[in-house]
Design an enzyme around this catalytic site. Structure first.
Site, PDB file in Angstrom:
ATOM      1  N   ASP A  73      -1.771   6.577   6.446  1.00  0.00           N
ATOM      2  CA  ASP A  73      -2.820   5.684   5.961  1.00  0.00           C
ATOM      3  C   ASP A  73      -3.105   4.719   7.112  1.00  0.00           C
ATOM      4  O   ASP A  73      -2.302   3.842   7.407  1.00  0.00           O
ATOM      5  CB  ASP A  73      -2.312   4.932   4.724  1.00  0.00           C
ATOM      6  N   TRP A 129       0.830  -1.211   0.000  1.00  0.00           N
ATOM      7  CA  TRP A 129       0.000   0.000   0.000  1.00  0.00           C
ATOM      8  C   TRP A 129       0.860   1.255   0.000  1.00  0.00           C
ATOM      9  O   TRP A 129       0.500   2.248  -0.628  1.00  0.00           O
ATOM     10  CB  TRP A 129      -0.993  -0.020   1.164  1.00  0.00           C
ATOM     11  N   LYS A 170     -12.735  -1.984   7.316  1.00  0.00           N
ATOM     12  CA  LYS A 170     -12.062  -2.919   8.236  1.00  0.00           C
ATOM     13  C   LYS A 170     -12.579  -2.690   9.667  1.00  0.00           C
ATOM     14  O   LYS A 170     -13.356  -3.490  10.162  1.00  0.00           O
ATOM     15  CB  LYS A 170     -10.555  -2.774   8.138  1.00  0.00           C
TER      16      LYS A 170
HETATM   17  N1  PMP Z   1      -4.305   1.087   2.426  1.00  0.00           N
HETATM   18  C1  PMP Z   1      -4.344  -0.013   3.181  1.00  0.00           C
HETATM   19  C2  PMP Z   1      -3.424  -0.129   4.358  1.00  0.00           C
HETATM   20  C3  PMP Z   1      -5.233  -1.050   2.859  1.00  0.00           C
HETATM   21  O1  PMP Z   1      -5.264  -2.153   3.604  1.00  0.00           O
HETATM   22  C4  PMP Z   1      -6.088  -0.904   1.742  1.00  0.00           C
HETATM   23  C5  PMP Z   1      -7.113  -1.949   1.357  1.00  0.00           C
HETATM   24  N2  PMP Z   1      -6.961  -3.191   1.821  1.00  0.00           N
HETATM   25  C6  PMP Z   1      -5.990   0.256   0.979  1.00  0.00           C
HETATM   26  C7  PMP Z   1      -5.097   1.235   1.351  1.00  0.00           C
HETATM   27  C8  PMP Z   1      -6.861   0.464  -0.233  1.00  0.00           C
HETATM   28  O2  PMP Z   1      -8.123   0.738   0.203  1.00  0.00           O
HETATM   29  P1  PMP Z   1      -9.390   0.889  -0.751  1.00  0.00           P
HETATM   30  O3  PMP Z   1      -9.689  -0.463  -1.289  1.00  0.00           O
HETATM   31  O4  PMP Z   1     -10.430   1.418   0.181  1.00  0.00           O
HETATM   32  O5  PMP Z   1      -9.046   1.856  -1.822  1.00  0.00           O
END
Ligand code: PMP
Length: 365
Positions: free
Chosen positions: A176, A106, A200
């Site tokens: 994030d 991420w 989550k």
């Molecule tokens: N950042 C983290 C730490 C994540 O775990 C995730 C999704 N699992 C995301 C960003 C992306 O999130 P989204 O699918 O809501 O765009």
């Protein structure tokens, strides 16, 4: 082996388990929301009953996270992934650089997006060690004139989590927190911006929470599309356009549930116990289960591990599925096993899974 009738042991990484009492309340209110004769989904987003839902969710988040008054709370769309672009669009000013701490997939995605808008560099990276750890705060590189420093507080795929956040002084710290927001108390005042997809710990997918310090907001670039400016949403209490009303309602109910549990301290103690049941099964297995994360970087939200051989791992995953444990497969990009023990995953589910691990080892050692 079920927690409740027709409720499965849900270890999905997101969307993931929601508190049963929240689901039941939503079910009760689905057709006639508090005497309106409509579902929350059918209310106008400009109506009084919806406004109450919206503002209560904001107030509850402020209360639970002790968010200071000089921060705005925004409910946006586009997932945490859109934040990867909105952050540099708004805050990476020409001539400045932004520093990114690389702790997993991420962070990589966030970095790749930011590169499209300006100059970015790695503040630190644990990629060489297969993202098994979080860098020490003293090792982070950044410059006082940087636009911001970005971190990923919990790495959902690799199963690592920051235990201590850096002091960045004048440099805005952006995090994030998609996969560990609300899992423990945090000092919001250390951060200039926190963002998290809701799916989550906060509620269903479709809502992204942004907590942003007002002085950062005031410095944002102006030559960007209206919908992608944080300022647009801040000025309009996240009602510039139609917000994801049902998701925000659910978020509000999850926050009420978290408050009733005793708030973030109580939740964090419980999360600690839940995750440790599974880490103990790993640590006492004499190498039968191999944890991915280094011990001092272990996530209390996503527990990642492997078995000695691929064949054994396949058997383990198949057996887990048979026993009613859902979502135990590792992320498609890394494989292995991953158990997500977010706030709404009951202690009993973690206990049952740790017992399953011990039993499986006995039968397959
Ligand atoms: N950042 C983290 C730490 C994540 O775990 C995730 C999704 N699992 C995301 C960003 C992306 O999130 P989204 O699918 O809501 O765009």
């Amino acid at each position: 082996m079920k927690v409740q009738v027709n409720r499965t042991y849900n270890f999905n990484a997101g969307p993931s388990a929601l508190p049963i009492t929240v689901l039941e309340k939503a079910q009760q209110e689905l057709i006639d929301f508090r005497g309106t004769g409509m579902s929350v989904m059918e209310l106008s987003h400009r109506s009084k009953p919806y406004e109450e839902v919206h503002n209560q969710a904001i107030d509850s988040l402020r209360e639970l996270l002790s968010i200071p008054d000089n921060y705005e709370v925004l409910f946006l769309q586009g997932g945490a992934s859109l934040q990867f672009s909105m952050i540099p669009m708004n805050f990476l000013q020409p001539g400045k650089q932004a520093a990114y701490v690389m702790t997993g997939s991420w962070s990589e995605k966030a970095f790749t997006e930011a590169k499209l808008f300006g100059e970015v560099y790695h503040s630190a990276s644990t990629k060489e060690g297969k993202y098994r750890s979080i860098p020490k705060v003293e090792e982070l590189q950044f410059k006082n004139e940087d636009a911001y420093l970005h971190i990923t507080s919990n790495n959902t795929i690799y199963g690592t989590q920051w235990k201590e956040y850096p002091n960045t002084g004048e440099v805005p710290l952006i995090a994030d927190m998609s996969s560990d927001i609300l899992s423990k108390p945090i000092d919001v005042s250390k951060f200039a911006l926190i963002y998290a997809g809701a799916q989550k710990n906060l509620g269903p997918s479709g809502v992204t929470v942004v907590i942003i310090r007002k002085d950062l907001l005031a410095q944002a670039n102006t030559n960007i599309p209206t919908m992608l400016k944080y300022g647009t949403h801040a000025k309009n209490n996240s009602l510039y356009n139609t917000p994801p009303t049902f998701g925000i309602y659910m978020l509000g109910e999850v926050l009420n549930w978290a408050r009733e549990l005793g708030g973030l301290k109580a939740i964090s103690e419980l999360n600690d116990k839940k995750a440790n049941l599974i880490y103990d099964a790993i640590d006492s297995s004499n190498g039968f289960y191999i944890g991915h994360a280094e011990k001092d970087s272990r996530s209390l939200m996503n527990i990642t591990f492997n078995l000695k051989t691929e064949e054994l791992e396949k058997r383990f995953l198949a057996q887990a599925k048979l026993e009613g444990f859902v979502g135990v497969n590792g992320h498609r990009s890394v494989g292995g096993c991953r158990v997500s023990t977010y706030n709404a995953v009951p202690f009993e589910a973690c206990k049952a899974f740790s017992e399953f691990m011990i039993q499986f080892q006995k039968e397959n050692n």
